[in-house]
Design an enzyme around this catalytic site. Structure first.
Site, PDB file in Angstrom:
ATOM      1  N   ARG A   1     -16.484  -2.772 -29.688  1.00  0.00           N
ATOM      2  CA  ARG A   1     -16.056  -2.232 -28.390  1.00  0.00           C
ATOM      3  C   ARG A   1     -16.952  -1.070 -27.973  1.00  0.00           C
ATOM      4  O   ARG A   1     -17.142  -0.828 -26.790  1.00  0.00           O
ATOM      5  CB  ARG A   1     -14.619  -1.715 -28.471  1.00  0.00           C
ATOM      6  CG  ARG A   1     -13.604  -2.779 -28.735  1.00  0.00           C
ATOM      7  CD  ARG A   1     -12.224  -2.257 -28.544  1.00  0.00           C
ATOM      8  NE  ARG A   1     -12.096  -1.649 -27.201  1.00  0.00           N
ATOM      9  CZ  ARG A   1     -10.942  -1.310 -26.669  1.00  0.00           C
ATOM     10  NH1 ARG A   1      -9.825  -1.489 -27.346  1.00  0.00           N
ATOM     11  NH2 ARG A   1     -10.882  -0.780 -25.478  1.00  0.00           N
TER      12      ARG A   1
ATOM     13  N   ASP B   1     -13.078  11.806 -31.102  1.00  0.00           N
ATOM     14  CA  ASP B   1     -13.765  10.542 -31.413  1.00  0.00           C
ATOM     15  C   ASP B   1     -14.736  10.673 -32.573  1.00  0.00           C
ATOM     16  O   ASP B   1     -15.299   9.676 -33.015  1.00  0.00           O
ATOM     17  CB  ASP B   1     -14.533  10.047 -30.180  1.00  0.00           C
ATOM     18  CG  ASP B   1     -13.597   9.640 -29.070  1.00  0.00           C
ATOM     19  OD1 ASP B   1     -14.075   9.415 -27.947  1.00  0.00           O
ATOM     20  OD2 ASP B   1     -12.383   9.586 -29.320  1.00  0.00           O
TER      21      ASP B   1
ATOM     22  N   LYS C   1     -20.563   4.720 -23.475  1.00  0.00           N
ATOM     23  CA  LYS C   1     -19.531   3.770 -22.989  1.00  0.00           C
ATOM     24  C   LYS C   1     -18.534   4.520 -22.098  1.00  0.00           C
ATOM     25  O   LYS C   1     -18.150   4.043 -21.028  1.00  0.00           O
ATOM     26  CB  LYS C   1     -18.818   3.173 -24.182  1.00  0.00           C
ATOM     27  CG  LYS C   1     -17.390   2.735 -23.946  1.00  0.00           C
ATOM     28  CD  LYS C   1     -16.755   2.128 -25.158  1.00  0.00           C
ATOM     29  CE  LYS C   1     -15.889   3.084 -25.911  1.00  0.00           C
ATOM     30  NZ  LYS C   1     -14.540   3.300 -25.343  1.00  0.00           N
ATOM     31  N   ASN C   2     -18.149   5.735 -22.517  1.00  0.00           N
ATOM     32  CA  ASN C   2     -17.088   6.460 -21.801  1.00  0.00           C
ATOM     33  C   ASN C   2     -17.575   7.157 -20.541  1.00  0.00           C
ATOM     34  O   ASN C   2     -16.791   7.783 -19.836  1.00  0.00           O
ATOM     35  CB  ASN C   2     -16.400   7.451 -22.750  1.00  0.00           C
ATOM     36  CG  ASN C   2     -15.545   6.712 -23.774  1.00  0.00           C
ATOM     37  OD1 ASN C   2     -15.365   5.498 -23.658  1.00  0.00           O
ATOM     38  ND2 ASN C   2     -15.065   7.410 -24.770  1.00  0.00           N
TER      39      ASN C   2
HETATM   40  C1  EPZ Z   1     -10.632   9.251 -23.256  1.00  0.00           C
HETATM   41  O1  EPZ Z   1      -9.385   8.621 -23.398  1.00  0.00           O
HETATM   42  C2  EPZ Z   1     -11.627   8.408 -24.051  1.00  0.00           C
HETATM   43  N1  EPZ Z   1     -11.690   7.067 -23.475  1.00  0.00           N
HETATM   44  C3  EPZ Z   1     -11.179   8.341 -25.524  1.00  0.00           C
HETATM   45  O2  EPZ Z   1     -12.161   7.617 -26.239  1.00  0.00           O
HETATM   46  C4  EPZ Z   1     -11.129   9.767 -26.070  1.00  0.00           C
HETATM   47  O3  EPZ Z   1     -10.664   9.728 -27.407  1.00  0.00           O
HETATM   48  C5  EPZ Z   1     -10.181  10.607 -25.209  1.00  0.00           C
HETATM   49  O4  EPZ Z   1     -10.605  10.571 -23.830  1.00  0.00           O
HETATM   50  C6  EPZ Z   1     -10.141  12.066 -25.649  1.00  0.00           C
HETATM   51  O5  EPZ Z   1     -11.422  12.604 -25.569  1.00  0.00           O
HETATM   52  C7  EPZ Z   1     -12.431   6.877 -22.349  1.00  0.00           C
HETATM   53  O6  EPZ Z   1     -13.024   7.797 -21.805  1.00  0.00           O
HETATM   54  C8  EPZ Z   1     -12.477   5.477 -21.823  1.00  0.00           C
HETATM   55  P1  EPZ Z   1      -6.978  11.605 -22.561  1.00  0.00           P
HETATM   56  P2  EPZ Z   1      -8.164   9.079 -22.436  1.00  0.00           P
HETATM   57  O7  EPZ Z   1      -6.280  11.206 -21.299  1.00  0.00           O
HETATM   58  O8  EPZ Z   1      -8.683   9.567 -21.143  1.00  0.00           O
HETATM   59  C9  EPZ Z   1      -2.458  12.845 -23.246  1.00  0.00           C
HETATM   60  C10 EPZ Z   1     -12.965   5.996 -27.675  1.00  0.00           C
HETATM   61  O9  EPZ Z   1     -12.893   6.028 -28.892  1.00  0.00           O
HETATM   62  N2  EPZ Z   1      -2.194  12.326 -21.895  1.00  0.00           N
HETATM   63  O10 EPZ Z   1      -8.044  12.639 -22.484  1.00  0.00           O
HETATM   64  O11 EPZ Z   1      -7.156   7.994 -22.439  1.00  0.00           O
HETATM   65  C11 EPZ Z   1      -2.844  11.762 -24.232  1.00  0.00           C
HETATM   66  O12 EPZ Z   1      -1.692  11.142 -24.769  1.00  0.00           O
HETATM   67  C12 EPZ Z   1     -11.773   6.373 -26.841  1.00  0.00           C
HETATM   68  O13 EPZ Z   1     -13.990   5.737 -27.007  1.00  0.00           O
HETATM   69  C13 EPZ Z   1      -0.924  12.450 -21.354  1.00  0.00           C
HETATM   70  O14 EPZ Z   1      -0.010  12.954 -21.988  1.00  0.00           O
HETATM   71  O15 EPZ Z   1      -7.573  10.306 -23.243  1.00  0.00           O
HETATM   72  C14 EPZ Z   1      -3.639  12.515 -25.272  1.00  0.00           C
HETATM   73  O16 EPZ Z   1      -2.724  13.118 -26.165  1.00  0.00           O
HETATM   74  C15 EPZ Z   1     -10.530   6.459 -27.687  1.00  0.00           C
HETATM   75  N3  EPZ Z   1      -0.689  11.970 -20.100  1.00  0.00           N
HETATM   76  C16 EPZ Z   1      -4.326  13.612 -24.459  1.00  0.00           C
HETATM   77  O17 EPZ Z   1      -3.614  13.681 -23.216  1.00  0.00           O
HETATM   78  C17 EPZ Z   1      -1.687  11.396 -19.341  1.00  0.00           C
HETATM   79  O18 EPZ Z   1      -1.416  11.008 -18.175  1.00  0.00           O
HETATM   80  C18 EPZ Z   1      -5.791  13.327 -24.149  1.00  0.00           C
HETATM   81  O19 EPZ Z   1      -5.868  12.018 -23.631  1.00  0.00           O
HETATM   82  C19 EPZ Z   1      -2.971  11.278 -19.909  1.00  0.00           C
HETATM   83  C20 EPZ Z   1      -3.212  11.761 -21.181  1.00  0.00           C
END
Ligand code: EPZ
Length: 420
Positions: free
Chosen positions: A399, A307, A22-23
């Site tokens: 989802r 995840d 999905k991701n």
């Molecule tokens: C992706 O989310 C995945 N979703 C998530 O999967 C996954 O848990 C996550 O990456 C971590 O691997 C998709 O790919 C659609 P991040 P994403 O930006 O990109 C911080 C699932 O279960 N951050 O890598 O939103 C953030 O708060 C989902 O399928 C900032 O601070 O996660 C977090 O602490 C859930 N500022 C860390 O970085 C930003 O601008 C990692 O988040 C962006 C992120």
């Protein structure tokens, strides 16, 4: 709303074909915005987030067609009639923010609703926005929307303070149409990011460093259409492997590359799970060894994926000893703990750390799913409990998991889906 009723205590046995990730499919659908030519995606998972992204792209004017069983997606972004991603669609799926970079690069402007937080955290997008500004965009946040404009995006050096998966993907897509070269430092190197880079490369983008944390994108040439096969879902595979280990069964997950789960597989092996690997499959083999408690910390790839944290925790409730699990990626990703406690688990929380003592017998209960992976953890616990568990709000599960109850039943589980 649907519920899942699980009567646990049965060992899972057999083979499961893991669907496409999905991701990876979500950003790859958005990549269709980067060309006016046809884009075809194979091995797309038939899950709700994909339908939501299809609806969002259609709202821009993109033609999106599923084949009969929904695994093959044909997309074509010829003429867009809006550059606005509306709140009513974005609020149901945070990954909608992925359209910001591609829309801006293609059209010179984009309005995307702020995704807002979710159960697992506030989920800021500051790194996405700072990166787009470095490429020359003007970005304002007003009335809950991101308004971005740019006559022409220009390549730049961008350093991510925190590794961000969708932040890296957003900037990679924008940079592939920007003039000149962009270097993304401290980029995410998850297999889903590499799969997107591979697809963009096949569309004519010139990207170096896929799989590493320094991505160099030479932009400026128009991108062409492509046929791309989505990489297998390592999180779905890890979920089924944990279910097999938890029920002392033997399950082969096909359609996934072991290298994409290396850290998780090493941890399972260390905990006493017998594993067998092939090029595109991983199997849990029968074992009389006791399950041993092992500490775990979630990390960006190649570390153990956040995840898989909830699923691993369910497994550790049945392991001998004490396992300390640390969640380092999201600030509130222990929503499954209170429900596991109600089933008899022994877990103590201390900030971003959970201390799990096992083995504790789990008893069936009515439990509430709160987010995608927490729901998976409750299903796993239900499989290990010796009586009936009812999981409510199964839409969270839908989802990211394709007909999970059918796949589990095919492996011998006693599980059925009913209307609440
Ligand atoms: C992706 O989310 C995945 N979703 C998530 O999967 C996954 O848990 C996550 O990456 C971590 O691997 C998709 O790919 C659609 P991040 P994403 O930006 O990109 C911080 C699932 O279960 N951050 O890598 O939103 C953030 O708060 C989902 O399928 C900032 O601070 O996660 C977090 O602490 C859930 N500022 C860390 O970085 C930003 O601008 C990692 O988040 C962006 C992120």
């Amino acid at each position: 709303m649907d519920i899942l009723t699980i009567r646990g205590g049965k060992s899972l046995r057999g083979e499961v074909l893991v669907e496409g990730a999905k991701n990876a499919a979500l950003p790859e659908m958005v990549a269709a915005l980067l060309t006016t030519e046809p884009v075809t995606l194979e091995n797309v998972p038939n899950v709700r987030d994909i339908s939501t992204m299809a609806a969002l792209l259609r709202s821009f004017g993109v033609r999106v067609e599923h084949d009969a069983e929904g695994r093959r997606l044909s997309l074509r972004a010829e003429d867009l009639h809006t550059r606005r991603a509306s709140y009513n669609l974005v609020r149901t799926m945070r990954a909608s923010i992925l359209t910001l970079g591609a829309l801006l690069a293609r059209e010179g402007r984009a309005e995307v609703s702020l995704p807002g937080g979710c159960a697992i955290g506030t989920r800021p997008i500051n790194l996405h926005l700072e990166g787009l500004k470095k490429l020359g965009a003007s970005v304002a946040v007003e009335h809950g929307y991101v308004h971005a404009t740019a006559k022409r995006l220009r390549g730049a050096e961008i350093f991510f303070d925190t590794k961000t998966v969708t932040g890296t993907e957003n900037l990679m897509m924008a940079a592939s149409l920007a003039e000149g070269t962009t270097v993304l430092q401290n980029a995410a190197c998850e297999p889903e990011v590499s799969d997107l880079a591979e697809m963009l490369g096949a569309m004519g983008a010139h990207i170096e460093g896929a799989g590493t944390d320094v991505l160099t994108i030479h932009g400026g040439t128009p991108l062409r259409g492509v046929e791309h096969r989505v990489v297998g879902d390592r999180i779905v595979a890890g979920t089924f492997l944990a279910a097999a280990a938890l029920t002392r069964g033997a399950v082969r997950t096909a359609g996934v590359r072991p290298a994409h789960l290396r850290a998780f597989l090493d941890k399972l092996h260390d905990a006493g799970v017998r594993l067998e690997e092939a090029d595109d499959a991983v199997a849990v083999r029968p074992s009389d060894d006791t399950l041993r408690a092992r500490d775990m910390v979630t990390q960006p790839y190649p570390g153990i994926a956040t995840d898989l944290q909830a699923q691993y925790m369910a497994l550790m409730t049945q392991a001998h000893g004490t396992a300390v699990i640390e969640e380092t990626i999201f600030e509130n990703r222990f929503m499954h703990v209170s429900e596991l406690l109600r089933m008899g688990a022994d877990i103590r929380l201390d900030g971003s750390t959970a201390v799990v003592r096992g083995p504790t017998p789990l008893t069936g209960a009515h439990v509430m799913a709160t987010d995608l992976r927490a729901s998976a953890s409750l299903v796993l616990a239900g499989l290990a409990a010796d009586d009936e568990t009812v999981v409510h709000r199964v839409y969270h599960l839908d989802r990211g998991y394709e007909r999970i109850e059918e796949k589990l039943r095919a492996l011998g589980a006693d599980v059925e889906r009913r209307e609440e």
